[in-house]
Enzyme design. Structure first.
Site, PDB file in Angstrom:
ATOM      1  N   SER A 163       0.857  -1.189   0.000  1.00 19.92           N
ATOM      2  CA  SER A 163       0.000   0.000   0.000  1.00 19.92           C
ATOM      3  C   SER A 163       0.890   1.235   0.000  1.00 19.92           C
ATOM      4  CB  SER A 163      -0.872   0.017   1.257  1.00 19.92           C
ATOM      5  OG  SER A 163      -1.498   1.274   1.395  1.00 19.92           O
ATOM      6  N   TYR A 210      -0.814  -0.439  10.415  1.00 20.62           N
ATOM      7  CA  TYR A 210      -1.142  -0.904   9.059  1.00 20.62           C
ATOM      8  C   TYR A 210      -0.028  -0.487   8.094  1.00 20.62           C
ATOM      9  CZ  TYR A 210      -3.471  -1.189   4.516  1.00 20.62           C
ATOM     10  OH  TYR A 210      -3.776  -1.472   3.206  1.00 20.62           O
TER      11      TYR A 210
HETATM   12  N1  LIG Z   1      -8.825  -0.929  -0.855  1.00 15.77           N
HETATM   13  C1  LIG Z   1      -7.815  -0.103  -0.604  1.00 15.77           C
HETATM   14  O1  LIG Z   1      -7.984   1.135  -0.522  1.00 15.77           O
HETATM   15  C2  LIG Z   1      -6.427  -0.671  -0.453  1.00 15.77           C
HETATM   16  C3  LIG Z   1      -5.351   0.218  -0.545  1.00 15.77           C
HETATM   17  C4  LIG Z   1      -4.076  -0.276  -0.405  1.00 15.77           C
HETATM   18  C5  LIG Z   1      -3.859  -1.625  -0.184  1.00 15.77           C
HETATM   19  N2  LIG Z   1      -4.939  -2.476  -0.086  1.00 15.77           N
HETATM   20  C6  LIG Z   1      -4.650  -3.896   0.183  1.00 15.77           C
HETATM   21  O2  LIG Z   1      -5.344  -4.700  -0.743  1.00 15.77           O
HETATM   22  C7  LIG Z   1      -5.530  -5.997  -0.192  1.00 15.77           C
HETATM   23  C8  LIG Z   1      -6.950  -6.466  -0.493  1.00 15.77           C
HETATM   24  O3  LIG Z   1      -7.857  -5.655   0.199  1.00 15.77           O
HETATM   25  P1  LIG Z   1      -9.196  -5.089  -0.441  1.00 15.77           P
HETATM   26  O4  LIG Z   1      -9.072  -3.631  -0.544  1.00 15.77           O
HETATM   27  O5  LIG Z   1      -9.570  -5.876  -1.636  1.00 15.77           O
HETATM   28  O6  LIG Z   1     -10.205  -5.346   0.781  1.00 15.77           O
HETATM   29  P2  LIG Z   1     -11.385  -6.389   1.012  1.00 15.77           P
HETATM   30  O7  LIG Z   1     -12.428  -6.234  -0.025  1.00 15.77           O
HETATM   31  O8  LIG Z   1     -11.757  -6.187   2.448  1.00 15.77           O
HETATM   32  O9  LIG Z   1     -10.690  -7.791   0.799  1.00 15.77           O
HETATM   33  C9  LIG Z   1      -9.899  -8.413   1.784  1.00 15.77           C
HETATM   34  C10 LIG Z   1      -9.866  -9.894   1.472  1.00 15.77           C
HETATM   35  O10 LIG Z   1      -9.056 -10.533   2.455  1.00 15.77           O
HETATM   36  C11 LIG Z   1      -9.808 -11.602   3.017  1.00 15.77           C
HETATM   37  N3  LIG Z   1      -9.446 -11.779   4.405  1.00 15.77           N
HETATM   38  C12 LIG Z   1      -9.601 -10.899   5.428  1.00 15.77           C
HETATM   39  N4  LIG Z   1      -9.204 -11.449   6.588  1.00 15.77           N
HETATM   40  C13 LIG Z   1      -8.806 -12.703   6.294  1.00 15.77           C
HETATM   41  C14 LIG Z   1      -8.302 -13.782   7.064  1.00 15.77           C
HETATM   42  N5  LIG Z   1      -8.148 -13.695   8.401  1.00 15.77           N
HETATM   43  N6  LIG Z   1      -7.984 -14.945   6.438  1.00 15.77           N
HETATM   44  C15 LIG Z   1      -8.165 -15.075   5.097  1.00 15.77           C
HETATM   45  N7  LIG Z   1      -8.627 -14.095   4.323  1.00 15.77           N
HETATM   46  C16 LIG Z   1      -8.950 -12.927   4.912  1.00 15.77           C
HETATM   47  C17 LIG Z   1     -11.268 -11.212   2.872  1.00 15.77           C
HETATM   48  O11 LIG Z   1     -12.121 -12.358   2.755  1.00 15.77           O
HETATM   49  P3  LIG Z   1     -12.937 -13.070   3.947  1.00 15.77           P
HETATM   50  O12 LIG Z   1     -13.571 -12.011   4.766  1.00 15.77           O
HETATM   51  O13 LIG Z   1     -13.893 -13.948   3.198  1.00 15.77           O
HETATM   52  O14 LIG Z   1     -11.907 -13.870   4.678  1.00 15.77           O
HETATM   53  C18 LIG Z   1     -11.231 -10.528   1.518  1.00 15.77           C
HETATM   54  O15 LIG Z   1     -11.339 -11.479   0.485  1.00 15.77           O
HETATM   55  C19 LIG Z   1      -5.191  -5.890   1.284  1.00 15.77           C
HETATM   56  O16 LIG Z   1      -3.908  -6.443   1.513  1.00 15.77           O
HETATM   57  C20 LIG Z   1      -5.167  -4.389   1.532  1.00 15.77           C
HETATM   58  O17 LIG Z   1      -4.323  -4.027   2.585  1.00 15.77           O
HETATM   59  C21 LIG Z   1      -6.210  -2.014  -0.223  1.00 15.77           C
END
Ligand SMILES: NC(=O)c1ccc[n+]([C@@H]2O[C@H](COP(=O)([O-])OP(=O)(O)OC[C@H]3O[C@@H](n4cnc5c(N)ncnc54)[C@H](OP(=O)(O)O)[C@@H]3O)[C@@H](O)[C@H]2O)c1
Length: 262
Positions: A140, A153
């Protein structure tokens, strides 16, 4: 079954991971989808099988739980069809540093750092032996910005960037491609899950745009891909300054300015 390597994607039930799943399915890759919510994974798998005709396995796992993490590691070790790991599962931080509990710190660090590192470590020996394959780690821009008030984070994401840079140096010469992807605010559930209002943000990237840009970097075999960064030279300057700093370290003696208090 596809002749292309299968792709294991963590956090595939929503957001960035689900979008990677759709894009890799369209490219004709078989998939292994990992997350906790099996119903959502099954629904996505059924949809992508229909749309793209690829083979998809669903692996329900909570990556903060030792037994579940070990099962996913085992799959990466044993399943020689898997040639690409998308290390995407992650969570955000709810509240400032003094609002964290021991349990919330533990969960955040276990998911964002420990699980990601152990999964990379599980697949790396097999990929280096094969002399091919890829590990994509989702970091990120918060990992570059302590100013953003998401200290733990951000620290986990700084770890992801460093790990990727180190793995690139170690595994790259053995034929394994390593990519760090650094999104900024992207429209996914992570904001709501972390108790933050995405609509309060001035600018947000749509998740399809983010993943498509990340895949351009992937196809170029770029080490660090920052889709929201419009001036690429800024990253090169930052990385160049880091290397310059290293060239100015002299290990035998403390620097002159630390020899007196004045
Ligand atoms: N969206 C943003 O603004 C942003 C910005 C920078 C970086 N990121 C990074 O992008 C990545 C994906 O996030 P996202 O934005 O797509 O958010 P998201 O929609 O909340 O997706 C997170 C995913 O991780 C899974 N997850 C959460 N806790 C888990 C656990 N304990 N074990 C296994 N799976 C787990 C969730 O599925 P379940 O709940 O089904 O387990 C979900 O599929 C993350 O690493 C995040 O830090 C996001």
């Amino acid at each position: 079954m596809s002749n292309l390597p299968a792709v294991l994607i963590t956090g595939a039930s929503s957001g960035i991971g689900a979008t990677y799943a759709q894009r890799f399915a369209r490219r004709g890759h078989d998939l292994v989808l990992v997350a906790r919510d099996k119903a959502r994974l099954d629904a996505l798998a059924a949809q992508l099988r229909d749309e793209s005709g690829v083979a998809i396995d669903v692996l329900q796992a909570d990556l903060t739980q030792a037994d579940d993490l070990a099962r996913v590691e085992q799959r990466l070790i044993e399943d020689t069809r898997i040639g690409v790991l998308i290390n995407n599962a992650g969570m955000g931080q709810h509240g400032g540093f003094t609002q964290q509990t021991a349990a919330s710190l533990d969960t955040l660090i276990t998911l964002n750092i420990t699980a990601l590192t152990r999964l990379a470590a599980a697949i790396a020996p097999r990929l280096t032996q094969a002399g091919e394959g890829a590990i994509v780690n989702i970091g990120s821009v918060v990992g570059l910005a302590p100013e953003l008030n998401m200290t733990v984070y951000g620290a986990t994401k700084a770890f992801v960037l460093f790990l990727s840079q180190g793995l690139h140096l170690e595994l790259g010469p053995k034929g394994v491609y390593v990519q760090a992807v650094l999104p900024a605010a992207t429209r996914t559930e992570i904001w709501q899950r972390s108790g933050m209002d995405i609509d309060a943000l001035p600018e947000v990237m749509e998740v399809g745009d983010l993943v498509d840009a990340a895949l351009v970097g992937y196809d170029r075999r770029e080490l660090v891909t920052i889709p929201p960064l419009h001036v690429a030279e800024r990253w090169e300057a930052l990385d160049g300054a880091r290397r310059l700093l290293l060239s100015d370290l002299r290990q035998a003696q403390p620097a002159e300015r630390y020899k007196t208090l004045a």
